[in-house]
Design a protein around this motif. Structure first.
Motif, PDB file in Angstrom:
ATOM      1  N   ASN A   9     -35.557 -43.425  -0.193  1.00 35.84           N
ATOM      2  CA  ASN A   9     -36.318 -43.624   1.060  1.00 35.84           C
ATOM      3  C   ASN A   9     -35.653 -44.623   2.004  1.00 35.84           C
ATOM      4  OD1 ASN A   9     -38.237 -42.056  -0.245  1.00 35.84           O
ATOM      5  ND2 ASN A   9     -39.313 -43.846  -1.047  1.00 35.84           N
ATOM      6  N   PHE A  10     -34.544 -45.231   1.545  1.00 32.62           N
ATOM      7  CA  PHE A  10     -33.861 -46.233   2.373  1.00 32.62           C
ATOM      8  C   PHE A  10     -32.379 -45.837   2.492  1.00 32.62           C
ATOM      9  CE2 PHE A  10     -37.541 -48.337   0.574  1.00 32.62           C
ATOM     10  CZ  PHE A  10     -38.020 -49.127   1.608  1.00 32.62           C
ATOM     11  N   PRO A  11     -32.072 -44.772   3.255  1.00 31.78           N
ATOM     12  CA  PRO A  11     -30.705 -44.249   3.261  1.00 31.78           C
ATOM     13  C   PRO A  11     -29.666 -45.240   3.782  1.00 31.78           C
ATOM     14  CG  PRO A  11     -32.129 -43.076   4.839  1.00 31.78           C
ATOM     15  CD  PRO A  11     -32.999 -43.993   4.081  1.00 31.78           C
ATOM     16  N   GLY A  12     -30.122 -46.261   4.524  1.00 31.16           N
ATOM     17  CA  GLY A  12     -29.165 -47.241   5.072  1.00 31.16           C
ATOM     18  C   GLY A  12     -28.710 -48.278   4.062  1.00 31.16           C
ATOM     19  N   ILE A  13     -29.261 -48.217   2.851  1.00 32.63           N
ATOM     20  CA  ILE A  13     -28.942 -49.269   1.870  1.00 32.63           C
ATOM     21  C   ILE A  13     -28.078 -48.716   0.746  1.00 32.63           C
ATOM     22  CG2 ILE A  13     -29.924 -50.868   0.164  1.00 32.63           C
ATOM     23  CD1 ILE A  13     -32.407 -51.123   1.900  1.00 32.63           C
ATOM     24  N   GLU A  14     -26.990 -49.454   0.459  1.00 27.07           N
ATOM     25  CA  GLU A  14     -26.121 -49.113  -0.683  1.00 27.07           C
ATOM     26  C   GLU A  14     -26.279 -50.223  -1.731  1.00 27.07           C
ATOM     27  OE1 GLU A  14     -21.693 -48.749  -0.382  1.00 27.07           O
ATOM     28  OE2 GLU A  14     -22.310 -47.984   1.588  1.00 27.07           O
ATOM     29  N   ILE A  15     -26.467 -49.831  -2.989  1.00 21.39           N
ATOM     30  CA  ILE A  15     -26.647 -50.871  -4.017  1.00 21.39           C
ATOM     31  C   ILE A  15     -25.535 -50.787  -5.060  1.00 21.39           C
ATOM     32  CG2 ILE A  15     -28.204 -51.856  -5.749  1.00 21.39           C
ATOM     33  CD1 ILE A  15     -30.542 -50.469  -4.449  1.00 21.39           C
ATOM     34  N   ASP A  16     -24.899 -51.919  -5.334  1.00 27.72           N
ATOM     35  CA  ASP A  16     -24.013 -52.008  -6.508  1.00 27.72           C
ATOM     36  C   ASP A  16     -24.714 -52.883  -7.531  1.00 27.72           C
ATOM     37  OD1 ASP A  16     -21.968 -50.424  -5.569  1.00 27.72           O
ATOM     38  OD2 ASP A  16     -20.947 -52.099  -4.587  1.00 27.72           O
ATOM     39  N   TYR A  17     -24.764 -52.389  -8.767  1.00 33.14           N
ATOM     40  CA  TYR A  17     -25.456 -53.125  -9.829  1.00 33.14           C
ATOM     41  C   TYR A  17     -24.430 -53.830 -10.712  1.00 33.14           C
ATOM     42  CZ  TYR A  17     -29.445 -49.994  -8.836  1.00 33.14           C
ATOM     43  OH  TYR A  17     -30.470 -49.296  -8.249  1.00 33.14           O
ATOM     44  N   GLY A  27     -45.093 -60.189 -18.253  1.00 31.69           N
ATOM     45  CA  GLY A  27     -46.352 -59.998 -17.531  1.00 31.69           C
ATOM     46  C   GLY A  27     -46.249 -58.970 -16.415  1.00 31.69           C
ATOM     47  N   PHE A  28     -45.113 -58.981 -15.733  1.00 32.33           N
ATOM     48  CA  PHE A  28     -44.944 -58.092 -14.565  1.00 32.33           C
ATOM     49  C   PHE A  28     -44.613 -56.657 -14.980  1.00 32.33           C
ATOM     50  CE2 PHE A  28     -40.474 -56.883 -14.478  1.00 32.33           C
ATOM     51  CZ  PHE A  28     -40.023 -57.629 -15.545  1.00 32.33           C
ATOM     52  N   TYR A  29     -44.370 -56.415 -16.280  1.00 36.90           N
ATOM     53  CA  TYR A  29     -43.654 -55.201 -16.691  1.00 36.90           C
ATOM     54  C   TYR A  29     -44.583 -54.011 -16.903  1.00 36.90           C
ATOM     55  CZ  TYR A  29     -39.792 -52.742 -19.011  1.00 36.90           C
ATOM     56  OH  TYR A  29     -38.808 -51.856 -19.339  1.00 36.90           O
ATOM     57  N   THR A  30     -45.082 -53.470 -15.780  1.00 39.68           N
ATOM     58  CA  THR A  30     -45.829 -52.215 -15.849  1.00 39.68           C
ATOM     59  C   THR A  30     -45.176 -51.243 -14.856  1.00 39.68           C
ATOM     60  OG1 THR A  30     -47.395 -52.742 -14.071  1.00 39.68           O
ATOM     61  CG2 THR A  30     -48.016 -53.435 -16.304  1.00 39.68           C
ATOM     62  N   MET A  31     -45.427 -49.988 -15.029  1.00 38.63           N
ATOM     63  CA  MET A  31     -44.814 -48.983 -14.142  1.00 38.63           C
ATOM     64  C   MET A  31     -45.199 -49.225 -12.694  1.00 38.63           C
ATOM     65  SD  MET A  31     -45.303 -45.659 -16.514  1.00 38.63           S
ATOM     66  CE  MET A  31     -45.092 -44.471 -15.227  1.00 38.63           C
ATOM     67  N   GLU A  32     -46.485 -49.568 -12.493  1.00 43.37           N
ATOM     68  CA  GLU A  32     -46.980 -49.760 -11.126  1.00 43.37           C
ATOM     69  C   GLU A  32     -46.288 -50.956 -10.475  1.00 43.37           C
ATOM     70  OE1 GLU A  32     -48.774 -49.376 -13.828  1.00 43.37           O
ATOM     71  OE2 GLU A  32     -50.138 -47.703 -13.504  1.00 43.37           O
ATOM     72  N   ALA A  33     -46.138 -52.029 -11.256  1.00 45.32           N
ATOM     73  CA  ALA A  33     -45.532 -53.240 -10.702  1.00 45.32           C
ATOM     74  C   ALA A  33     -44.055 -53.011 -10.375  1.00 45.32           C
ATOM     75  CB  ALA A  33     -45.692 -54.388 -11.695  1.00 45.32           C
ATOM     76  N   LEU A  34     -43.330 -52.316 -11.270  1.00 49.13           N
ATOM     77  CA  LEU A  34     -41.897 -52.091 -11.038  1.00 49.13           C
ATOM     78  C   LEU A  34     -41.663 -51.263  -9.782  1.00 49.13           C
ATOM     79  CD1 LEU A  34     -40.749 -51.397 -14.701  1.00 49.13           C
ATOM     80  CD2 LEU A  34     -40.157 -53.380 -13.297  1.00 49.13           C
ATOM     81  N   ALA A  35     -42.493 -50.234  -9.588  1.00 47.82           N
ATOM     82  CA  ALA A  35     -42.343 -49.386  -8.390  1.00 47.82           C
ATOM     83  C   ALA A  35     -42.613 -50.218  -7.135  1.00 47.82           C
ATOM     84  CB  ALA A  35     -43.306 -48.203  -8.471  1.00 47.82           C
ATOM     85  N   ALA A  36     -43.622 -51.076  -7.191  1.00 44.36           N
ATOM     86  CA  ALA A  36     -43.959 -51.897  -6.025  1.00 44.36           C
ATOM     87  C   ALA A  36     -42.863 -52.931  -5.750  1.00 44.36           C
ATOM     88  CB  ALA A  36     -45.305 -52.589  -6.252  1.00 44.36           C
ATOM     89  N   ILE A  37     -42.253 -53.479  -6.814  1.00 48.95           N
ATOM     90  CA  ILE A  37     -41.167 -54.463  -6.627  1.00 48.95           C
ATOM     91  C   ILE A  37     -39.982 -53.799  -5.909  1.00 48.95           C
ATOM     92  CG2 ILE A  37     -39.368 -55.777  -7.839  1.00 48.95           C
ATOM     93  CD1 ILE A  37     -41.488 -56.394 -10.003  1.00 48.95           C
ATOM     94  N   ALA A  38     -39.611 -52.594  -6.361  1.00 45.55           N
ATOM     95  CA  ALA A  38     -38.467 -51.898  -5.757  1.00 45.55           C
ATOM     96  C   ALA A  38     -38.749 -51.611  -4.282  1.00 45.55           C
ATOM     97  CB  ALA A  38     -38.194 -50.608  -6.530  1.00 45.55           C
ATOM     98  N   GLU A  39     -39.906 -51.071  -3.995  1.00 50.64           N
ATOM     99  CA  GLU A  39     -40.271 -50.707  -2.620  1.00 50.64           C
ATOM    100  C   GLU A  39     -40.233 -51.948  -1.710  1.00 50.64           C
ATOM    101  OE1 GLU A  39     -41.325 -47.516  -1.610  1.00 50.64           O
ATOM    102  OE2 GLU A  39     -41.463 -48.325   0.441  1.00 50.64           O
ATOM    103  N   THR A  40     -40.871 -53.029  -2.151  1.00 51.35           N
ATOM    104  CA  THR A  40     -40.960 -54.226  -1.293  1.00 51.35           C
ATOM    105  C   THR A  40     -39.592 -54.891  -1.135  1.00 51.35           C
ATOM    106  OG1 THR A  40     -43.208 -54.564  -2.061  1.00 51.35           O
ATOM    107  CG2 THR A  40     -42.182 -56.428  -0.970  1.00 51.35           C
ATOM    108  N   THR A  41     -38.784 -54.918  -2.211  1.00 50.43           N
ATOM    109  CA  THR A  41     -37.468 -55.559  -2.120  1.00 50.43           C
ATOM    110  C   THR A  41     -36.598 -54.844  -1.082  1.00 50.43           C
ATOM    111  OG1 THR A  41     -37.606 -56.213  -4.441  1.00 50.43           O
ATOM    112  CG2 THR A  41     -35.421 -56.234  -3.447  1.00 50.43           C
ATOM    113  N   LEU A  42     -36.605 -53.512  -1.113  1.00 48.02           N
ATOM    114  CA  LEU A  42     -35.763 -52.780  -0.165  1.00 48.02           C
ATOM    115  C   LEU A  42     -36.325 -52.885   1.263  1.00 48.02           C
ATOM    116  CD1 LEU A  42     -34.637 -49.707  -2.301  1.00 48.02           C
ATOM    117  CD2 LEU A  42     -33.579 -51.950  -2.033  1.00 48.02           C
ATOM    118  N   GLN A  43     -37.653 -52.895   1.372  1.00 43.65           N
ATOM    119  CA  GLN A  43     -38.252 -53.106   2.700  1.00 43.65           C
ATOM    120  C   GLN A  43     -37.919 -54.509   3.208  1.00 43.65           C
ATOM    121  OE1 GLN A  43     -39.813 -50.687   4.610  1.00 43.65           O
ATOM    122  NE2 GLN A  43     -39.518 -52.308   6.153  1.00 43.65           N
TER     123      GLN A  43
END
Ligand code: NAI
Length: 329
Positions: free
Chosen positions: A22-30, A297-313
């Motif tokens: 959803n964020f085509p302008g972003i390139e990520i290297d891990y 504590g943070f490690y649920t599917m819902e939390a991980l999806a929200a972390i990714a979305e907000t970090t890229l936003q």
């Protein structure tokens, strides 16, 4: 825009890669390396870096990032006690975090720890597996009609207040600011009153100079005998050596920790083959009424999806010069 993602784990890729579409302008290297002064130069040429709870985002790291042209630091977590925000401001580096990705994820884990130490679930699990069906060492207490004391009633603390109310507990709280949304069922008291009255104390305030070691022998002595203490916030809130003294004084029915002072270096690593040279954590684990989990504590599917979305936003916002409530520098 190029972002270097430090200390990646498999679950990070699984949550960030689909959201990245959803964020085509972003390139990520891990990369697997942790962010610290020795590894900060790897980010030269990147617009942004992404770091987590065990990173060292102190003055030295920030200076090297700045020299490499990094403009934005994205914390993929709520806490930012490991970031030198003053230095970041001085260098003109924007720092953003993910403040409220899923407060219920952490609050539910806090209650899970409270329940597990109360009913000694870790012991019960092993006993039954070994064909030992005795009840020795398993007696707990009802939470119903007991008093829950919540320290810090921001997003996670408020969720914990709601959970405790659901258990039929009286809920009292201490915070430097009172949360209006809780006023119909939470009674705000001083920290000393909270320590004296609570059967369950759960810590949800950030780690700062004035909260460092707020749980020490002096505060432990103010608690009721047979109290349950839970910390899912930051290890530095509790003086581990003095907690051990408090446990030896038989103050606690149980202690549940998702965070602890020595966790940096351990968090999300497999250390099962290592010989520990010095560890107060090992001493803590020798007690039958202590359970430690490793910052999950943070490690649920819902939390991980929200972390990714907000970090890229956050990265998009930083690139557009937008300041938001997620900025810490
Ligand atoms: P928040 O910012 O919404 O709430 C923090 C609350 O603490 C605020 O109401 C604030 O007024 C209060 N506070 C500040 N100083 C205080 C003091 N001296 N005494 C009492 N209260 C004080 O933060 P949120 O999202 O609820 O997170 C709380 C903490 O939980 C974070 O700082 C972080 O360290 C930790 N956390 C742990 C996770 C885990 O996986 N175990 C995951 C996410 C956060």
């Amino acid at each position: 825009m190029k972002m270097l993602f430090y200390a990646v784990k498999e679950y990070d890729r699984r949550s960030f890669d689909p959201v990245k579409e959803n964020f085509p302008g972003i390139e990520i290297d891990y990369i697997a390396h942790e962010l610290e002064p020795r590894t900060a130069a790897l980010a030269a040429g990147y617009d942004a870096i992404c770091a987590f709870v065990s990173a060292d985002v102190g003055a030295d790291t920030l200076t090297i990032l700045k020299e490499g042209g990094v403009k934005t630091v994205l914390m993929r977590c709520a806490g930012f006690n490991n970031v030198d925000t003053e230095k970041a401001k001085e260098l003109g580096i924007i720092v953003k975090r993910v403040p409220g990705y899923s407060p219920e994820a952490v609050a539910e884990h806090a209650m899970a720890l409270a329940m597990a130490v109360n009913r000694r679930l870790y012991k019960a699990y092993n006993k039954v597996r070994e064909n030992d069906y005795t009840l020795k060492g398993l007696r707990g207490v009802n939470f119903y009609q007991k008093t829950a004391g919540i320290v810090g009633t921001g997003k996670i603390g408020a969720a914990m207040c709601r959970i405790c109310r659901g258990f039929g507990m009286r809920v009292i709280a201490y915070d430097v600011y009172q949360n209006e949304s809780l006023k119909d069922f939470v009674e705000y008291v001083s920290l000393d009153e909270l320590l004296a009255q609570s059967d369950l104390i759960s810590l949800h305030c950030p780690l700062m100079d004035n909260t460092y070691h707020m749980i020490n022998l002096e505060s432990i002595k103010k608690m009721k005998d047979g109290v349950i203490l839970v910390n899912t916030s930051r290890g530095g809130l509790v003086d581990t050596d003095e907690l051990i003294e408090g446990i030896r004084l038989k103050k606690f029915l149980g202690v549940g920790l998702d965070v602890y002072e020595e966790e940096t270096g351990n968090v999300y690593e497999d250390m099962s083959d290592e010989i520990m040279m010095h560890s107060v954590t090992a001493r803590l684990l020798s007690f039958p009424n202590v359970m430690i989990t490793s910052h999950q504590g943070f490690y649920t599917m819902e939390a991980l999806a929200a972390i990714a979305e907000t970090t890229l936003q956050n990265l998009m916002d930083a690139a557009e010069g937008k300041r938001t409530g997620n900025d810490v520098a």
